[in-house]
Design a protein around this motif. Structure first.
Motif, PDB file in Angstrom:
ATOM      1  N   SER A 168       0.813  -1.227   0.000  1.00  0.00           N
ATOM      2  CA  SER A 168       0.000   0.000   0.000  1.00  0.00           C
ATOM      3  C   SER A 168       0.845   1.276   0.000  1.00  0.00           C
ATOM      4  CB  SER A 168      -0.956   0.015   1.212  1.00  0.00           C
ATOM      5  OG  SER A 168      -1.801  -1.121   1.195  1.00  0.00           O
ATOM      6  N   GLY A 169       2.150   1.145  -0.275  1.00  0.00           N
ATOM      7  CA  GLY A 169       2.998   2.325  -0.410  1.00  0.00           C
ATOM      8  C   GLY A 169       3.629   2.825   0.866  1.00  0.00           C
ATOM      9  N   LYS A 170       3.069   2.496   2.017  1.00  0.00           N
ATOM     10  CA  LYS A 170       3.660   2.874   3.298  1.00  0.00           C
ATOM     11  C   LYS A 170       3.160   1.929   4.376  1.00  0.00           C
ATOM     12  CE  LYS A 170       0.198   6.335   4.661  1.00  0.00           C
ATOM     13  NZ  LYS A 170      -0.011   7.737   5.099  1.00  0.00           N
ATOM     14  N   GLY A 171       3.966   1.781   5.438  1.00  0.00           N
ATOM     15  CA  GLY A 171       3.529   0.883   6.501  1.00  0.00           C
ATOM     16  C   GLY A 171       4.644   0.508   7.446  1.00  0.00           C
ATOM     17  N   GLY A 172       4.416  -0.560   8.192  1.00  0.00           N
ATOM     18  CA  GLY A 172       5.368  -1.038   9.176  1.00  0.00           C
ATOM     19  C   GLY A 172       6.349  -2.025   8.593  1.00  0.00           C
ATOM     20  N   ILE A 173       7.165  -2.573   9.460  1.00  0.00           N
ATOM     21  CA  ILE A 173       8.180  -3.529   9.033  1.00  0.00           C
ATOM     22  C   ILE A 173       7.547  -4.729   8.329  1.00  0.00           C
ATOM     23  CG2 ILE A 173       9.881  -5.194   9.894  1.00  0.00           C
ATOM     24  CD1 ILE A 173      10.610  -3.112  12.043  1.00  0.00           C
TER      25      ILE A 173
ATOM     26  N   ASP B 123      15.244   5.611   5.311  1.00  0.00           N
ATOM     27  CA  ASP B 123      14.480   4.501   4.742  1.00  0.00           C
ATOM     28  C   ASP B 123      13.295   4.150   5.644  1.00  0.00           C
ATOM     29  OD1 ASP B 123      16.602   4.521   2.987  1.00  0.00           O
ATOM     30  OD2 ASP B 123      17.514   2.687   3.759  1.00  0.00           O
ATOM     31  N   ILE B 124      13.532   4.190   6.963  1.00  0.00           N
ATOM     32  CA  ILE B 124      12.454   3.905   7.906  1.00  0.00           C
ATOM     33  C   ILE B 124      11.374   4.973   7.798  1.00  0.00           C
ATOM     34  CG2 ILE B 124      11.868   3.738  10.352  1.00  0.00           C
ATOM     35  CD1 ILE B 124      14.666   2.567  10.825  1.00  0.00           C
ATOM     36  N   LEU B 125      11.796   6.232   7.757  1.00  0.00           N
ATOM     37  CA  LEU B 125      10.837   7.333   7.648  1.00  0.00           C
ATOM     38  C   LEU B 125      10.046   7.251   6.345  1.00  0.00           C
ATOM     39  CD1 LEU B 125      13.038  10.282   8.942  1.00  0.00           C
ATOM     40  CD2 LEU B 125      11.262   9.062  10.196  1.00  0.00           C
ATOM     41  N   GLN B 126      10.738   6.933   5.246  1.00  0.00           N
ATOM     42  CA  GLN B 126      10.036   6.818   3.965  1.00  0.00           C
ATOM     43  C   GLN B 126       9.075   5.645   3.982  1.00  0.00           C
ATOM     44  OE1 GLN B 126      12.518   6.813   0.426  1.00  0.00           O
ATOM     45  NE2 GLN B 126      10.914   5.841  -0.775  1.00  0.00           N
ATOM     46  N   ARG B 127       9.506   4.521   4.550  1.00  0.00           N
ATOM     47  CA  ARG B 127       8.620   3.347   4.631  1.00  0.00           C
ATOM     48  C   ARG B 127       7.331   3.686   5.382  1.00  0.00           C
ATOM     49  NH1 ARG B 127      10.668   0.056   8.829  1.00  0.00           N
ATOM     50  NH2 ARG B 127       8.869   0.815  10.006  1.00  0.00           N
TER      51      ARG B 127
ATOM     52  N   MET C 283      17.713  -1.931  12.795  1.00  0.00           N
ATOM     53  CA  MET C 283      17.954  -0.489  12.804  1.00  0.00           C
ATOM     54  C   MET C 283      16.985   0.220  13.746  1.00  0.00           C
ATOM     55  SD  MET C 283      18.425   2.228   9.715  1.00  0.00           S
ATOM     56  CE  MET C 283      20.186   1.860   9.670  1.00  0.00           C
ATOM     57  N   GLU C 284      15.723  -0.168  13.718  1.00  0.00           N
ATOM     58  CA  GLU C 284      14.753   0.473  14.609  1.00  0.00           C
ATOM     59  C   GLU C 284      15.086   0.219  16.077  1.00  0.00           C
ATOM     60  OE1 GLU C 284      10.639   0.376  13.970  1.00  0.00           O
ATOM     61  OE2 GLU C 284      10.753   0.623  11.801  1.00  0.00           O
ATOM     62  N   ASP C 285      15.669  -0.927  16.381  1.00  0.00           N
ATOM     63  CA  ASP C 285      16.044  -1.244  17.757  1.00  0.00           C
ATOM     64  C   ASP C 285      17.342  -0.561  18.190  1.00  0.00           C
ATOM     65  OD1 ASP C 285      13.823  -2.829  17.988  1.00  0.00           O
ATOM     66  OD2 ASP C 285      14.880  -4.725  17.667  1.00  0.00           O
TER      67      ASP C 285
ATOM     68  N   LYS D  84      20.455  -1.237  17.577  1.00  0.00           N
ATOM     69  CA  LYS D  84      21.428  -2.194  18.110  1.00  0.00           C
ATOM     70  C   LYS D  84      22.767  -2.160  17.378  1.00  0.00           C
ATOM     71  CE  LYS D  84      17.997  -5.610  19.654  1.00  0.00           C
ATOM     72  NZ  LYS D  84      17.493  -7.003  19.466  1.00  0.00           N
ATOM     73  N   ASN D  85      22.818  -1.474  16.264  1.00  0.00           N
ATOM     74  CA  ASN D  85      24.018  -1.561  15.426  1.00  0.00           C
ATOM     75  C   ASN D  85      25.088  -0.561  15.824  1.00  0.00           C
ATOM     76  OD1 ASN D  85      21.911   0.278  14.270  1.00  0.00           O
ATOM     77  ND2 ASN D  85      23.595   0.821  12.885  1.00  0.00           N
ATOM     78  N   ILE D  86      26.341  -0.980  15.666  1.00  0.00           N
ATOM     79  CA  ILE D  86      27.493  -0.082  15.713  1.00  0.00           C
ATOM     80  C   ILE D  86      28.147  -0.209  14.345  1.00  0.00           C
ATOM     81  CG2 ILE D  86      29.715   0.427  16.772  1.00  0.00           C
ATOM     82  CD1 ILE D  86      28.658  -0.714  19.370  1.00  0.00           C
ATOM     83  N   GLY D  87      28.006   0.800  13.516  1.00  0.00           N
ATOM     84  CA  GLY D  87      28.431   0.725  12.133  1.00  0.00           C
ATOM     85  C   GLY D  87      27.233   0.462  11.230  1.00  0.00           C
ATOM     86  N   LYS D  88      27.505   0.329   9.945  1.00  0.00           N
ATOM     87  CA  LYS D  88      26.452   0.236   8.931  1.00  0.00           C
ATOM     88  C   LYS D  88      25.787  -1.122   8.887  1.00  0.00           C
ATOM     89  CE  LYS D  88      25.406   2.551   5.967  1.00  0.00           C
ATOM     90  NZ  LYS D  88      24.364   3.588   5.685  1.00  0.00           N
ATOM     91  N   ILE D  89      24.478  -1.111   8.674  1.00  0.00           N
ATOM     92  CA  ILE D  89      23.728  -2.318   8.363  1.00  0.00           C
ATOM     93  C   ILE D  89      23.653  -2.445   6.843  1.00  0.00           C
ATOM     94  CG2 ILE D  89      21.483  -3.474   8.500  1.00  0.00           C
ATOM     95  CD1 ILE D  89      21.040  -2.052  11.167  1.00  0.00           C
TER      96      ILE D  89
END
Length: 338
Positions: free
Chosen positions: A8-13, A44-48, A324-326, A328-333
């Protein structure tokens, strides 16, 4: 071609899925790249979620950085040929098998970087270069304060500040674990000091570390909650580049006088919404000043790519977004297309 799409063009994970979309075709000055890997970014999260405007004419598929090899070149393109190995920056469309980008937005992939390592470079390193060097005007002997120090851009800013001869590079983060990892990065590439913004007053720490001088350059992603302390931390004639407003954009009870008597330079910046001409000039500067110093984490270069310990297949894109939302990363995913 296949691409990561959003129901639908936008939504959750749970709305992310791999589906079919149209293959890109090159216009004059464009190049088509078959993607091997792409990087995740908070936009990317914001756009999603439907909260990040896509620039006019850009692909609505998520993703702005990638690595891969050239499969087609448009008319007027002479600097690239079929099968050239590249990495690059886009206005969208990197979560896909193929992407169309201006020829000026590609960089030759160094042989010593893997596809995953190369895909980690464009967005965070070009953003860091723009914020610290182009806007922040960092110079040898400066004191630099960078917030979100464990983020991809934050780590890149710390490394670039060391490359440009900063005296003190002070990174903030939310945990002792993150700060210890940053300060102890091998080869002296990380920040010289770490400050836990949850338990310490970073403005006071900056004053103590710099002998009262303050930070000549501040790189901020946070906004409202950090504003007053940023103003206190800045040195006379200091520069602050604002890259985000994670805590909000409204500041109460602020005396503008500090901007006058400290002669502060405060500039907000985005990269994705910039014109192709601006991005072309910025990428050319990045190629000239930075790319030659980049190696992988095990290398000996002055600048090193730092990849989060987990590299995902694009069939696991939901797990990658959750990571990414959590925070938890140090450095790039990084996600590989398989």
């Amino acid at each position: 071609m296949k691409a990561v799409l959003v129901k639908s063009g936008k939504g959750g994970i749970s709305d992310l899925y791999i589906g079919e979309t149209e293959n890109p075709t090159p216009s004059s000055g464009d190049v088509i790249v078959k993607i091997k890997a792409f990087g995740l970014n908070r936009m990317d999260i914001l756009q999603r979620r439907g909260g990040y405007p896509v620039p006019a004419g850009a692909s609505t598929v998520l993703g702005v950085e990638f690595s891969g090899h050239v499969t087609e070149v448009g008319s007027g393109v002479s600097e690239w040929k079929i099968n050239d190995e590249v990495f690059g920056l886009a206005s969208g469309g990197a979560y896909a098998e193929y992407i169309k980008v201006p020829a000026t937005h590609l960089i030759s992939k160094p042989a010593h970087l893997s596809w995953v390592e190369a895909a980690s470079v464009p967005e965070m390193w070009i953003t860091a270069y723009q914020a610290l060097v182009v806007i922040g005007k960092v110079k040898a002997g400066d004191n630099v304060l960078v917030h979100a120090g464990a983020s991809g851009v934050g780590i890149a800013v710390s490394q670039l500040a060391r490359l440009y001869g900063a005296k003190n590079v002070i990174a903030t983060a939310s945990s002792k674990e993150k700060l210890d990892n940053l300060v102890n990065l091998p080869g002296g590439i990380g920040p010289t000091h770490g400050v836990n913004y949850k338990t310490q007053d970073f403005a006071e720490e900056v004053k103590n570390i710099t002998g009262g001088v303050g930070a000549n350059v501040v790189i901020d992603f946070v906004g409202q909650s950090h504003w007053h302390k940023n103003m206190a931390a800045l040195a006379v004639d200091g520069h602050m580049t604002m890259l985000g407003l994670l805590s909000g954009g409204e500041v109460e009870s602020f005396n503008l006088g500090i901007i006058l008597y400290k002669r502060l330079h405060i500039e907000g910046s985005t990269l994705r919404s910039r014109s192709v001409a601006y991005q072309t000039e910025l990428i050319a500067g990045f190629k000239r000043d930075v790319v030659g110093h980049l190696t992988n984490f095990e290398g000996t270069g002055k600048l090193r790519t730092i990849i989060h310990s987990v590299v995902y297949s694009w069939t696991d894109i939901q797990a990658a977004h959750q990571e990414m939302e959590d925070d938890k990363n140090i450095g790039k995913i990084i996600v590989e297309i398989s």
